[in-house]
Design an enzyme around this catalytic site. Structure first.
Site, mmCIF file in Angstrom:
data_model
loop_
_atom_site.group_PDB
_atom_site.id
_atom_site.type_symbol
_atom_site.label_atom_id
_atom_site.label_comp_id
_atom_site.label_asym_id
_atom_site.label_seq_id
_atom_site.Cartn_x
_atom_site.Cartn_y
_atom_site.Cartn_z
ATOM 1 N N VAL A 178 0.845 -1.197 0.000
ATOM 2 C CA VAL A 178 0.000 0.000 0.000
ATOM 3 C C VAL A 178 0.879 1.245 0.000
ATOM 4 C CG1 VAL A 178 -0.292 0.061 2.537
ATOM 5 C CG2 VAL A 178 -1.991 1.137 1.087
ATOM 6 N N GLY A 179 2.058 1.147 0.628
ATOM 7 C CA GLY A 179 2.989 2.279 0.662
ATOM 8 C C GLY A 179 3.696 2.406 -0.681
ATOM 9 N N GLY A 235 -6.395 7.280 8.525
ATOM 10 C CA GLY A 235 -6.831 6.780 7.212
ATOM 11 C C GLY A 235 -7.455 5.407 7.378
ATOM 12 N N ARG A 236 -7.391 4.606 6.309
ATOM 13 C CA ARG A 236 -8.019 3.275 6.342
ATOM 14 C C ARG A 236 -7.493 2.449 7.514
ATOM 15 N NH1 ARG A 236 -7.037 3.704 0.326
ATOM 16 N NH2 ARG A 236 -4.897 3.664 1.031
ATOM 17 N N ARG A 281 -3.048 15.691 7.983
ATOM 18 C CA ARG A 281 -3.019 16.908 7.161
ATOM 19 C C ARG A 281 -4.296 17.733 7.323
ATOM 20 N NH1 ARG A 281 -1.855 14.725 1.469
ATOM 21 N NH2 ARG A 281 -2.532 12.928 2.636
ATOM 22 N N PRO A 304 -8.715 17.491 8.982
ATOM 23 C CA PRO A 304 -9.704 16.694 9.727
ATOM 24 C C PRO A 304 -10.436 15.737 8.793
ATOM 25 C CG PRO A 304 -10.004 19.056 10.115
ATOM 26 C CD PRO A 304 -9.023 18.932 9.003
ATOM 27 N N ARG A 305 -10.867 14.601 9.331
ATOM 28 C CA ARG A 305 -11.630 13.614 8.560
ATOM 29 C C ARG A 305 -12.919 13.330 9.327
ATOM 30 N NH1 ARG A 305 -8.729 9.891 5.242
ATOM 31 N NH2 ARG A 305 -6.515 10.366 5.060
ATOM 32 N N HIS A 311 8.620 -5.889 10.186
ATOM 33 C CA HIS A 311 7.716 -5.373 9.139
ATOM 34 C C HIS A 311 6.753 -6.467 8.647
ATOM 35 C CE1 HIS A 311 7.387 -2.042 5.862
ATOM 36 N NE2 HIS A 311 6.211 -2.624 6.074
ATOM 37 N N SER A 318 1.154 -6.828 7.229
ATOM 38 C CA SER A 318 0.175 -7.481 6.346
ATOM 39 C C SER A 318 0.414 -8.987 6.230
ATOM 40 C CB SER A 318 0.226 -6.829 4.957
ATOM 41 O OG SER A 318 1.488 -7.039 4.354
HETATM 42 C C1 GLV Z 1 3.474 -2.392 3.928
HETATM 43 O O1 GLV Z 1 4.155 -1.733 4.645
HETATM 44 C C2 GLV Z 1 2.871 -1.890 2.727
HETATM 45 O O2 GLV Z 1 3.121 -0.736 2.346
HETATM 46 O O3 GLV Z 1 2.128 -2.658 2.098
#
Ligand code: GLV
Length: 312
Positions: free
Chosen positions: A67-68, A146-147, A169, A171-172, A277, A280
């Site tokens: 995701v990053g 976020g998610r 950054r 408000p949500r 790490h 996931s």
């Molecule tokens: C994990 O760090 C990813 O970005 O999926």
């Protein structure tokens, strides 16, 4: 699985694969990308200007199994008109689950306790031995609602958290409503939270954000958790905060560098729990991420809309 390089033909594509879990050597990557139409990469593969130049003008799509996307030179990629696929959403639950596990392991001192059982340190039941901090009645501060931040809050709420704070950054209000989370400046979040959880993405704004100034504002009894990216944290400052008792403990699933050298000072601290790490890392999630990354790549090669395309 790293460095999968695809060349599109009319209805099929040929695949050149770096068939190892070890990182692809830079020389192999540079040679391998030359003239390819697509690249499937991992978060440990840095796709920078050198790699893009080596790929040349044929490169149309980059698909990352993450995701990053801080490992991708986004402005260069955008300038060259290359499309990017990534794997959000499907890893949210697994990453939130791991964040909660790390928080509990850190705040209730689980690795230290397990070690005491093994090394004979468990001599009898003692009233204050191995005490930590609980979530019930606490204030939890989330950096990046976020998610993943929201999924963490959703899991922590039933533990009896009294109040959620968050920063970012902007408000949500929609995401925050479910937890009645209050949007606050970073300094207030540091000052008032019993648990600080970092789930934001790494950007120039968030790089080094958790520094000495931040840790000094935190409560001495507070616990710091990071499952986003290591460089959001100034690790020297975190080490100092842990040693000097500015904060009680830290749990990190991400570090700088990765892997963290085994002689790194943070690894000598009992009040610092470090994981490799694995946010996931469930079989189902990694399989779903792999399928999504492959489908993103194929769609990009065919010029179709990708299941998950990053808006550049
Ligand atoms: C994990 O760090 C990813 O970005 O999926």
């Amino acid at each position: 699985m790293a460095g999968h390089l695809a060349q599109s033909l009319s209805f099929s594509c040929s695949v050149q694969q770096w068939d190892s879990d070890e990182p692809i050597p830079q020389s192999e990557l540079l040679a391998g990308v030359a003239g390819k139409d697509g690249v499937l990469c991992l978060l440990s593969d840095r796709i920078d200007k050198e790699v893009l130049d080596a790929a040349g003008p044929t490169l149309k799509v980059i698909s990352t199994l993450s995701v990053g996307y801080d490992h991708l030179a986004i402005s260069e990629i955008k300038e060259r008109g290359i499309r990017v696929g990534y794997t959000p959403d499907i890893l949210t639950d697994a990453t939130a689950e791991l964040t909660v596990a790390l928080l509990l392991a850190t705040s209730r001192r689980l690795p230290e306790s397990v070690e005491e059982v093994k090394n004979g340190g468990w001599t009898t039941w003692k009233p204050l031995w191995m005490c930590g901090y609980g979530l019930s009645g606490s204030t939890v501060g989330i950096i990046g609602l976020g998610r993943i931040g929201q999924a963490v809050a959703r899991r922590l709420k039933p533990f009896g958290v009294n109040k959620f704070l968050y920063t970012g950054r902007h408000p949500r209000p929609e995401g925050a409503a479910e937890f009645k989370a209050e949007f606050v400046p970073l300094a207030k979040l540091a000052e008032e939270s019993d648990f600080v959880i970092v789930t934001c993405s790494l950007t120039p704004d968030t790089q080094g954000m958790c520094s000495r100034e931040f840790f000094c504002k935190m409560k001495k009894t507070s616990v710091f958790i990071n499952t986003s990216r290591g460089t959001v944290v100034n690790q020297d400052d975190l080490y100092e905060a842990l040693v000097k008792g500015h904060i009680a403990a830290a749990g990190l699933d991400v570090t700088t560098p990765e892997p963290l050298p085994v002689d790194h000072p943070l690894l000598s601290l009992k009040n610092c729990v470090i994981l490799p790490h694995i946010g996931s890392a469930t079989y189902a999630t990694r399989n779903a991420m792999s399928a999504l990354a492959a489908n993103n790549l194929l769609a990009g090669l065919k010029g179709e809309s990708m299941p998950s395309e990053l808006k550049l």
